[in-house]
Enzyme design. Structure first.
Site, mmCIF file in Angstrom:
data_model
loop_
_atom_site.group_PDB
_atom_site.id
_atom_site.type_symbol
_atom_site.label_atom_id
_atom_site.label_comp_id
_atom_site.label_asym_id
_atom_site.label_seq_id
_atom_site.Cartn_x
_atom_site.Cartn_y
_atom_site.Cartn_z
ATOM 1 N N GLU A 178 -8.855 9.855 -16.219
ATOM 2 C CA GLU A 178 -8.539 9.231 -17.511
ATOM 3 C C GLU A 178 -7.034 9.143 -17.720
ATOM 4 O O GLU A 178 -6.520 8.148 -18.241
ATOM 5 C CB GLU A 178 -9.181 10.027 -18.663
ATOM 6 C CG GLU A 178 -10.702 10.159 -18.579
ATOM 7 C CD GLU A 178 -11.447 8.834 -18.800
ATOM 8 O OE1 GLU A 178 -10.798 7.799 -19.026
ATOM 9 O OE2 GLU A 178 -12.694 8.852 -18.719
ATOM 10 N N ASP A 313 -18.697 3.484 -10.096
ATOM 11 C CA ASP A 313 -18.179 2.149 -10.426
ATOM 12 C C ASP A 313 -16.804 1.762 -9.850
ATOM 13 O O ASP A 313 -16.700 0.957 -8.918
ATOM 14 C CB ASP A 313 -18.192 1.949 -11.954
ATOM 15 C CG ASP A 313 -17.649 3.141 -12.754
ATOM 16 O OD1 ASP A 313 -17.064 4.033 -12.153
ATOM 17 O OD2 ASP A 313 -17.810 3.152 -13.993
ATOM 18 N N GLU A 428 -26.424 1.215 -23.958
ATOM 19 C CA GLU A 428 -25.693 1.931 -22.901
ATOM 20 C C GLU A 428 -26.529 1.951 -21.594
ATOM 21 O O GLU A 428 -26.032 1.602 -20.540
ATOM 22 C CB GLU A 428 -25.417 3.345 -23.409
ATOM 23 C CG GLU A 428 -24.610 4.249 -22.510
ATOM 24 C CD GLU A 428 -23.122 3.951 -22.484
ATOM 25 O OE1 GLU A 428 -22.671 2.949 -23.063
ATOM 26 O OE2 GLU A 428 -22.409 4.722 -21.824
ATOM 27 N N GLU A 467 -17.338 -3.737 -20.330
ATOM 28 C CA GLU A 467 -17.651 -4.261 -18.993
ATOM 29 C C GLU A 467 -18.309 -5.639 -18.996
ATOM 30 O O GLU A 467 -18.057 -6.457 -18.101
ATOM 31 C CB GLU A 467 -18.532 -3.262 -18.218
ATOM 32 C CG GLU A 467 -17.835 -1.958 -17.841
ATOM 33 C CD GLU A 467 -17.744 -0.964 -18.986
ATOM 34 O OE1 GLU A 467 -18.400 -1.183 -20.026
ATOM 35 O OE2 GLU A 467 -17.002 0.032 -18.854
#
Ligand code: DMJ
Length: 565
Positions: A178, A313, A428, A467
């Site tokens: 992050e 991902d 989600e 996304e």
């Protein structure tokens, strides 16, 4: 001897005006006059001079490839030779204006109620610190401020960032992934756009902190590390680390080496890439890597779950994007990307069973039960919706038209999921039935519940994620098909309706299946960094952040492709 012109008061006034105009031209930088130069205030600990226990001599470091960039295929659709297919230029600018108003309102609330904090809590209207208290939302939003031409707000933020102290954190530890994608990526992008030197200085400081996490015998960064352990040289990688976390430092570290000329950052990520390459065909699903990696022990990859959703991902996304950033000068990335995508296509891709037999694709999750038994779980994670854009990008870059087609169908698969749910927003995580092959198949209902036909909702939240619009944006830029703008507008209208608060900012929602979804007191920084940016860019001119000149990190921060003109 020449004859001098008489020096009259009116002539003096004209000279004065000329001098002022010239000066304005010379310092054509609004804040120079209004604020003076922005002063860099160094952090109270310099990680750049921190003594390393396992330092690597510079002569043993791998340098970021320099030299002449290889010719790269054009990525964007040729909009110039195809200008007439957009009937509604006018309304496109109205739509862009609507997104900018939403961003402006959110930013104003952040400024007023959470300035300098990581996030604004959009219901209680107060700040909270979730990423070390280093103003995550501000740094994540810098490039969006620049792109939306909010320069005064941009420089207010840069003033703040210029004296940010990375040695003063609200947390004892730091999550490397992050910190890298939001802080380092955000600063590098804002620097690439604005050229403001303090942004690069602050990027170097946080890059140096992150680099110290590689200071162990394995030269592998852990997933997160306490500052105390980092200073003591006690940061060791873990036996179960997110593969996306490990694989998603390459763009930022490469750009940092390109901008500073310091090879250490590139050398760090190159070691990770080579470890991934070494194990690519030793996993339970050769060609892909499981979502958890044993970074402590020879990078052993014996976990049984393979996915382009959570924890998998951006590992794959960064393979193709690193190839783009390096202008194809490191062949490993193409090889690793294409090999992995073969497996993704064979094992994870599915055609959802839908009442109208729509020609759409989605990506599930593979679980390896035994060496030869691979089970496909046909789940649709919002997180995996980035993959449409990734496939289309890779298809253009590597001349694989079939991948562009897959990317198109994947992006439309996520858009279909948005449209299928009552509020026009996908959850989600949901699950579907997969058709036996990619050919049309008869519909069999999922359940008798209130879910839309074909879907079963597993995690009902929508947390303002980007996304789906990210892929729709990329597909629009690559194909030039205007229906992607229509899809984007429908998505925007739905998101705005369900997530806008009475104060004009935006909040995550608890349950997309409810007719009046309840809001949660959370607005992650990616709302400003990614979601609003992609909505804004799809309604902007195609040369604003052209994919032929920029490459986005996984937090939506465009980095300048060094070889582009
Ligand atoms: C962002 O922080 C990044 O896009 C990351 O790669 C995945 N999760 C969020 C957005 O959903």
């Amino acid at each position: 001897m020449g004859v001098g012109l008489p020096f009259t008061p009116s002539r003096a006034a004209i000279y004065l005006i000329i001098v002022v105009v010239l000066l304005l031209g010379l310092f054509n930088h609004e804040p120079f006059f209004e604020r003076g130069p922005i002063l860099f205030v160094p952090s109270t600990y310099d990680w750049g001079t921190h003594p390393l226990k396992h330092g690597i001599p510079e002569e043993n470091m791998t340098m970021a490839p320099g030299g002449n960039p290889l010719p790269m295929p054009s990525i964007q659709h040729d909009f110039a030779s195809d200008p007439s297919d957009d009937p509604g230029r006018e309304s496109v600018s109205d739509k862009r204006g609507a997104i900018k108003r939403a961003f402006r309102q959110t930013w104003a609330s952040y400024e007023k109620h959470a300035w300098g904090r990581d996030e604004l809590k959009p219901l209680s209207m107060e700040g909270q610190d979730t990423f070390g208290g280093w103003a995550a939302s501000m740094i994540d939003a810098l490039d969006t401020l620049w792109l939306m031409d909010m320069k005064s707000e941009f420089y207010d933020a840069v003033d703040y960032v210029a004296s940010l102290d990375w040695n003063n954190s609200t947390s004892d530890s730091c999550n490397l992934f992050e910190t890298n994608i939001r802080y380092l990526g955000g600063l590098l992008s804002a620097y690439d756009l604005s050229g403001e030197p303090v942004l690069l200085s602050k990027a170097i400081e946080i890059g140096n902190l992150l680099y110290v996490a590689f200071d162990n015998p394995e030269h592998m960064p852990p997933h997160s590390i306490s500052f105390y352990d980092l200073k003591e040289g006690r940061g060791r990688p873990g036996h179960q680390q997110s593969s996306a976390g490990l694989g998603s430092m390459s763009l930022e570290f490469t750009r940092l080496s390109q901008l500073t000329g310091n090879p250490k950052y590139y050398d760090g990520i190159d070691r990770i890439t080579r470890a991934f390459e070494r194990t690519q065909n030793q996993t339970l699903l050769p060609g892909m890597w499981p979502v958890q990696i044993n970074a402590k022990n020879t990078f052993a990859a014996d976990d049984d779950t393979f996915s382009l959703g959570a924890d998998g991902d951006s590992l794959y996304e960064y393979l193709v994007k690193e190839h783009v950033l390096l202008q194809g000068q490191e062949p490993l990335y193409e090889k690793m990307y294409l090999e992995s995508m073969d497996v993704v296509i064979n094992r994870l891709l599915f055609r959802p069973m839908l009442p109208d037999q729509d020609d759409l694709l989605m990506l599930g999750k593979a679980e390896v039960i035994d060496q030869d038994i691979v089970t496909l779980r046909p789940h649709l994670e919002h997180l995996s919706c980035f993959a449409g854009g990734m496939f289309a990008l890779g298809g253009k870059v590597f001349g694989r038209d079939d991948h562009v087609v897959i990317g198109d169908k994947l992006a439309r698969g996520c858009a279909h999921a948005y449209a299928a749910f009552p509020n026009g927003i996908m959850p989600e995580i949901s699950s579907l039935h997969a058709c036996p092959s990619l050919e049309p198949c008869d519909f069999r209902p999922m359940s008798m519940t209130a879910n839309p036909p074909g879907f079963k909702t597993k995690d009902r939240r929508y947390i303002l994620r980007p996304e789906a619009i990210e892929s729709i944006f990329v597909l629009y830029r690559i194909t030039g098909n205007n229906d992607f703008r229509d899809i984007a507008w429908a998505m925007w209208t739905a998101i705005k309706k369900a997530t806008k608060t009475d104060d004009g900012t935006f909040a995550a929602i608890e349950d997309v299946t409810m007719s009046e979804p309840k809001k949660t007191d959370s607005m992650e920084s990616f709302w400003l960094a990614e979601t609003l940016k992609y909505f804004y860019l799809i309604f902007s001119d195609e040369d604003v952040i052209s994919l032929d000149e920029w490459v986005f990190n996984t937090e939506g921060h465009p980095l300048k492709r060094s070889g582009s003109t």
